[in-house]
Scaffold this motif. Structure first.
Motif, PDB file in Angstrom:
ATOM      1  N   GLU A  65       0.817  -1.215   0.000  1.00 26.07           N
ATOM      2  CA  GLU A  65       0.000   0.000   0.000  1.00 26.07           C
ATOM      3  C   GLU A  65       0.856   1.273   0.000  1.00 26.07           C
ATOM      4  O   GLU A  65       0.348   2.367   0.180  1.00 26.07           O
ATOM      5  N   ARG A  66       2.168   1.105  -0.185  1.00 26.68           N
ATOM      6  CA  ARG A  66       3.125   2.202  -0.308  1.00 26.68           C
ATOM      7  C   ARG A  66       3.253   3.044   0.969  1.00 26.68           C
ATOM      8  O   ARG A  66       3.566   4.227   0.905  1.00 26.68           O
ATOM      9  N   GLN A  67       3.029   2.396   2.102  1.00 28.29           N
ATOM     10  CA  GLN A  67       3.267   3.057   3.380  1.00 28.29           C
ATOM     11  C   GLN A  67       4.723   2.791   3.773  1.00 28.29           C
ATOM     12  O   GLN A  67       5.020   2.117   4.756  1.00 28.29           O
ATOM     13  N   TYR A  68       5.639   3.350   2.993  1.00 34.36           N
ATOM     14  CA  TYR A  68       7.049   2.983   3.128  1.00 34.36           C
ATOM     15  C   TYR A  68       7.670   3.449   4.444  1.00 34.36           C
ATOM     16  O   TYR A  68       8.371   2.694   5.113  1.00 34.36           O
ATOM     17  N   SER A  69       7.431   4.689   4.821  1.00 35.34           N
ATOM     18  CA  SER A  69       8.030   5.218   6.048  1.00 35.34           C
ATOM     19  C   SER A  69       7.541   4.460   7.273  1.00 35.34           C
ATOM     20  O   SER A  69       8.335   4.053   8.136  1.00 35.34           O
ATOM     21  N   LEU A  70       6.215   4.238   7.330  1.00 32.94           N
ATOM     22  CA  LEU A  70       5.646   3.535   8.482  1.00 32.94           C
ATOM     23  C   LEU A  70       6.038   2.059   8.484  1.00 32.94           C
ATOM     24  O   LEU A  70       6.217   1.460   9.546  1.00 32.94           O
ATOM     25  N   SER A  71       6.206   1.486   7.314  1.00 33.26           N
ATOM     26  CA  SER A  71       6.670   0.095   7.239  1.00 33.26           C
ATOM     27  C   SER A  71       8.099  -0.017   7.766  1.00 33.26           C
ATOM     28  O   SER A  71       8.438  -0.983   8.478  1.00 33.26           O
ATOM     29  N   MET A  72       8.936   0.955   7.435  1.00 33.34           N
ATOM     30  CA  MET A  72      10.310   0.945   7.932  1.00 33.34           C
ATOM     31  C   MET A  72      10.340   1.089   9.454  1.00 33.34           C
ATOM     32  O   MET A  72      11.132   0.427  10.138  1.00 33.34           O
ATOM     33  N   VAL A  73       9.434   1.924   9.996  1.00 38.62           N
ATOM     34  CA  VAL A  73       9.318   2.054  11.454  1.00 38.62           C
ATOM     35  C   VAL A  73       8.961   0.703  12.065  1.00 38.62           C
ATOM     36  O   VAL A  73       9.543   0.286  13.075  1.00 38.62           O
ATOM     37  N   ARG A  74       8.018  -0.014  11.433  1.00 40.17           N
ATOM     38  CA  ARG A  74       7.619  -1.328  11.939  1.00 40.17           C
ATOM     39  C   ARG A  74       8.794  -2.297  11.938  1.00 40.17           C
ATOM     40  O   ARG A  74       9.024  -3.029  12.904  1.00 40.17           O
ATOM     41  N   ILE A  75       9.552  -2.319  10.843  1.00 40.06           N
ATOM     42  CA  ILE A  75      10.681  -3.254  10.711  1.00 40.06           C
ATOM     43  C   ILE A  75      11.768  -2.961  11.746  1.00 40.06           C
ATOM     44  O   ILE A  75      12.254  -3.872  12.438  1.00 40.06           O
ATOM     45  N   LEU A  76      12.141  -1.689  11.859  1.00 36.96           N
ATOM     46  CA  LEU A  76      13.201  -1.313  12.798  1.00 36.96           C
ATOM     47  C   LEU A  76      12.744  -1.504  14.253  1.00 36.96           C
ATOM     48  O   LEU A  76      13.530  -1.917  15.103  1.00 36.96           O
ATOM     49  N   SER A  77      11.476  -1.202  14.520  1.00 36.66           N
ATOM     50  CA  SER A  77      10.947  -1.373  15.881  1.00 36.66           C
ATOM     51  C   SER A  77      10.964  -2.835  16.299  1.00 36.66           C
ATOM     52  O   SER A  77      11.271  -3.160  17.453  1.00 36.66           O
ATOM     53  N   LYS A  78      10.641  -3.715  15.370  1.00 43.29           N
ATOM     54  CA  LYS A  78      10.662  -5.146  15.671  1.00 43.29           C
ATOM     55  C   LYS A  78      12.069  -5.616  16.017  1.00 43.29           C
ATOM     56  O   LYS A  78      12.276  -6.354  16.999  1.00 43.29           O
ATOM     57  N   ALA A  79      13.034  -5.159  15.235  1.00 38.94           N
ATOM     58  CA  ALA A  79      14.423  -5.553  15.482  1.00 38.94           C
ATOM     59  C   ALA A  79      14.916  -5.009  16.822  1.00 38.94           C
ATOM     60  O   ALA A  79      15.544  -5.736  17.613  1.00 38.94           O
ATOM     61  N   TRP A  80      14.626  -3.741  17.075  1.00 39.62           N
ATOM     62  CA  TRP A  80      15.075  -3.118  18.322  1.00 39.62           C
ATOM     63  C   TRP A  80      14.364  -3.720  19.537  1.00 39.62           C
ATOM     64  O   TRP A  80      14.971  -3.911  20.590  1.00 39.62           O
ATOM     65  N   ALA A  81      13.090  -4.059  19.380  1.00 41.84           N
ATOM     66  CA  ALA A  81      12.330  -4.679  20.477  1.00 41.84           C
ATOM     67  C   ALA A  81      12.899  -6.044  20.842  1.00 41.84           C
ATOM     68  O   ALA A  81      12.953  -6.409  22.022  1.00 41.84           O
ATOM     69  N   ASN A  82      13.323  -6.805  19.845  1.00 46.75           N
ATOM     70  CA  ASN A  82      13.924  -8.114  20.123  1.00 46.75           C
ATOM     71  C   ASN A  82      15.205  -7.970  20.941  1.00 46.75           C
ATOM     72  O   ASN A  82      15.456  -8.745  21.876  1.00 46.75           O
ATOM     73  N   ILE A  83      15.999  -6.955  20.616  1.00 48.29           N
ATOM     74  CA  ILE A  83      17.237  -6.704  21.370  1.00 48.29           C
ATOM     75  C   ILE A  83      16.913  -6.277  22.803  1.00 48.29           C
ATOM     76  O   ILE A  83      17.487  -6.789  23.770  1.00 48.29           O
ATOM     77  N   LYS A  84      15.965  -5.341  22.942  1.00 43.15           N
ATOM     78  CA  LYS A  84      15.592  -4.837  24.264  1.00 43.15           C
ATOM     79  C   LYS A  84      15.003  -5.938  25.143  1.00 43.15           C
ATOM     80  O   LYS A  84      15.294  -6.014  26.346  1.00 43.15           O
ATOM     81  N   SER A  85      14.163  -6.791  24.564  1.00 47.01           N
ATOM     82  CA  SER A  85      13.523  -7.841  25.356  1.00 47.01           C
ATOM     83  C   SER A  85      14.543  -8.848  25.879  1.00 47.01           C
ATOM     84  O   SER A  85      14.402  -9.362  26.997  1.00 47.01           O
ATOM     85  N   LYS A  86      15.590  -9.106  25.084  1.00 47.64           N
ATOM     86  CA  LYS A  86      16.642 -10.017  25.553  1.00 47.64           C
ATOM     87  C   LYS A  86      17.448  -9.383  26.679  1.00 47.64           C
ATOM     88  O   LYS A  86      17.802 -10.035  27.660  1.00 47.64           O
ATOM     89  N   ARG A  87      17.727  -8.075  26.531  1.00 46.73           N
ATOM     90  CA  ARG A  87      18.447  -7.370  27.594  1.00 46.73           C
ATOM     91  C   ARG A  87      17.643  -7.338  28.891  1.00 46.73           C
ATOM     92  O   ARG A  87      18.188  -7.462  29.986  1.00 46.73           O
ATOM     93  N   MET A  88      16.323  -7.155  28.748  1.00 48.59           N
ATOM     94  CA  MET A  88      15.443  -7.060  29.917  1.00 48.59           C
ATOM     95  C   MET A  88      15.019  -8.431  30.433  1.00 48.59           C
ATOM     96  O   MET A  88      14.360  -8.538  31.461  1.00 48.59           O
ATOM     97  N   LYS A  89      15.386  -9.499  29.684  1.00 55.88           N
ATOM     98  CA  LYS A  89      15.069 -10.883  30.058  1.00 55.88           C
ATOM     99  C   LYS A  89      13.561 -11.072  30.259  1.00 55.88           C
ATOM    100  O   LYS A  89      13.098 -11.598  31.279  1.00 55.88           O
ATOM    101  N   LEU A  90      12.781 -10.625  29.273  1.00 55.87           N
ATOM    102  CA  LEU A  90      11.325 -10.702  29.345  1.00 55.87           C
ATOM    103  C   LEU A  90      10.850 -12.127  29.081  1.00 55.87           C
ATOM    104  O   LEU A  90      11.363 -12.808  28.197  1.00 55.87           O
ATOM    105  N   THR A  91       9.844 -12.574  29.825  1.00 57.17           N
ATOM    106  CA  THR A  91       9.334 -13.942  29.684  1.00 57.17           C
ATOM    107  C   THR A  91       8.308 -14.060  28.565  1.00 57.17           C
ATOM    108  O   THR A  91       8.080 -15.139  28.032  1.00 57.17           O
ATOM    109  N   GLU A  92       7.658 -12.938  28.216  1.00 53.40           N
ATOM    110  CA  GLU A  92       6.593 -12.978  27.216  1.00 53.40           C
ATOM    111  C   GLU A  92       7.047 -12.462  25.850  1.00 53.40           C
ATOM    112  O   GLU A  92       6.225 -12.180  24.981  1.00 53.40           O
ATOM    113  N   GLY A  93       8.325 -12.299  25.654  1.00 54.02           N
ATOM    114  CA  GLY A  93       8.815 -11.852  24.363  1.00 54.02           C
ATOM    115  C   GLY A  93       8.764 -10.348  24.195  1.00 54.02           C
ATOM    116  O   GLY A  93       8.605  -9.602  25.168  1.00 54.02           O
ATOM    117  N   SER A  94       8.862  -9.911  22.946  1.00 51.83           N
ATOM    118  CA  SER A  94       9.064  -8.490  22.664  1.00 51.83           C
ATOM    119  C   SER A  94       7.815  -7.757  22.207  1.00 51.83           C
ATOM    120  O   SER A  94       7.868  -6.591  21.832  1.00 51.83           O
TER     121      SER A  94
END
Length: 391
Positions: A65-94
């Motif tokens: 749907e050509r929502q390129y900027s918001l799609s990039m936010v989604r992609i980067l947020s997912k990657a950063w959330a995975n890193i943060k959740s591992k650092r925080m040792k979350l039991t329910e994931g990111s």
């Protein structure tokens, strides 16, 4: 407006408003879900805004749907959330962290609502949209969950909550858990319980549906819940396995609901040879006929704010068993209109066995539920009215 407790309680609130007194607009990010058709006709549902639909679509769809900027936010947020959740040792994931990051970086990129309001209510977390993109003289946000269990970035969350004039929690215990995390927000908080509509629930419970429980002569346990870690359906599977191992072969457990853990739960059912006894009924717009056909309603959750489904089962005169999650005592008067059991597989199994062995207990609790008045619309909306006019 997918099927869920928050969505159901929102419908009940919208049905209870005095439309001679208020004009109500409803903003929904994405106009999908089985509950759309239950929105009262007097509510003005605002047109869908394309940018806001990205929060509920796949990234591939957003790119198409050509929502390129918001799609990039989604992609980067997912990657950063995975890193943060591992650092925080979350039991329910990111998942929750990812939602926070997506909203944080998307809000500046999407258009604000143009209309100015007297009051804006943000009914579901995260509350960034109303906090930042809605112009209102007064803003109110809702707490539906137990904050002692929610794995999020609390510093980020506090900044969002601070933008609201009032914070409504669905129970006193839920409010207390919230204030353990955010004591500085105490003066803003108030308890406004989920509004229930006993008349509607009783009517829907009598609706004719294809219901396997009506042909099942076994002792029937029912749970209505999202298939997620928080709702503890995996614990229910293991509790039934324990009961079967003790010789209780005449018990069937039905679950109405859907969610991300469905395959894992199906694997657990198969692993424990419970295919004919632990039955996933899937998504149902109307869960009440299944509740009505139950012998016992069980909420095996790890945590809750205040489970709408428990009150609905009580309205239908069902004996109720819930686990001792931190807000459980605000849900059930233990021994009067339900039983609170230990929050464990053993606790759930022992609780079900207790009901199975005692017809007298079943009848007493059902009778107490039948004598109770669960309509609270006038009382709870009165509290909301007070917030509208408060300084």
């Amino acid at each position: 407006m997918e099927i869920g407790g928050i969505e159901r309680s929102l419908i009940n609130m919208l049905e209870s408003f005095d439309y001679g007194k208020y004009e109500v607009d409803l903003f929904i990010c994405h106009h999908t879900g089985d509950f759309l058709k239950y929105i009262p006709s007097k509510v003005n549902v605002l047109p869908e805004m394309g940018e806001y639909t990205v929060f509920r679509k796949s990234i591939s769809t957003c790119l198409q749907e050509r929502q390129y900027s918001l799609s990039m936010v989604r992609i980067l947020s997912k990657a950063w959330a995975n890193i943060k959740s591992k650092r925080m040792k979350l039991t329910e994931g990111s998942g929750y962290i990812q939602m926070q990051l997506v909203l944080k970086y998307s809000i500046p990129l999407i258009a604000k609502l143009t209309k100015k309001y007297d009051v804006a209510i943000s009914y579901a977390w995260p509350h960034d949209i109303v906090a930042n993109n809605v112009d209102a003289k007064k803003k109110i946000a809702w707490v539906h969950t137990d904050y002692s269990k929610l794995e999020i970035d609390n510093k980020r969350d506090f900044r969002v909550w601070s933008k609201f004039d009032h914070i409504a929690s669905v129970s006193e215990n839920c409010r207390n858990a919230f204030l353990e995390k955010y004591p500085l927000l105490k003066k803003k908080t108030i308890v406004i319980e989920n509004i229930t509509s006993p008349e509607m629930i009783q009517t829907l419970a009598n609706e004719k549906v294809e219901n396997p429980l009506n042909q099942d002569s076994r002792f029937k346990v029912v749970t209505v819940a999202r298939l997620s870690h928080a709702k503890g359906i995996d614990q229910a599977v293991l509790a039934l396995k324990q009961l079967k191992d003790k010789g209780f072969d005449n018990i069937a457990w039905y679950v109405v609901g859907y969610g991300g853990e469905e395959q894992g739960i199906r694997n657990l059912i198969e692993k424990n040879n419970l295919g004919s006894s632990f039955i996933l009924l899937g998504k149902k717009v109307n869960p009440y006929p299944y509740m009505k056909a139950a012998d016992l309603y069980v909420q095996p959750s790890r945590y809750e704010g205040k489970a709408v489904t428990v009150t609905e089962a009580q309205i239908l005169g069902k004996p109720v068993l819930i686990t001792n999650y931190p807000t459980a005592k605000s849900q059930v008067n233990n021994g009067v209109d339900g039983i609170i059991c230990e929050l464990s597989v053993d606790g759930i199994a022992d609780g079900v066995e207790r009901f199975y062995d005692s017809k007298l207990l079943m009848e007493r609790l059902a009778s107490n539920c039948g004598k109770s008045n669960y309509f609270n619309g006038a009382k709870e909306l009165g509290k909301l009215d007070t917030l509208f006019t408060a300084n």
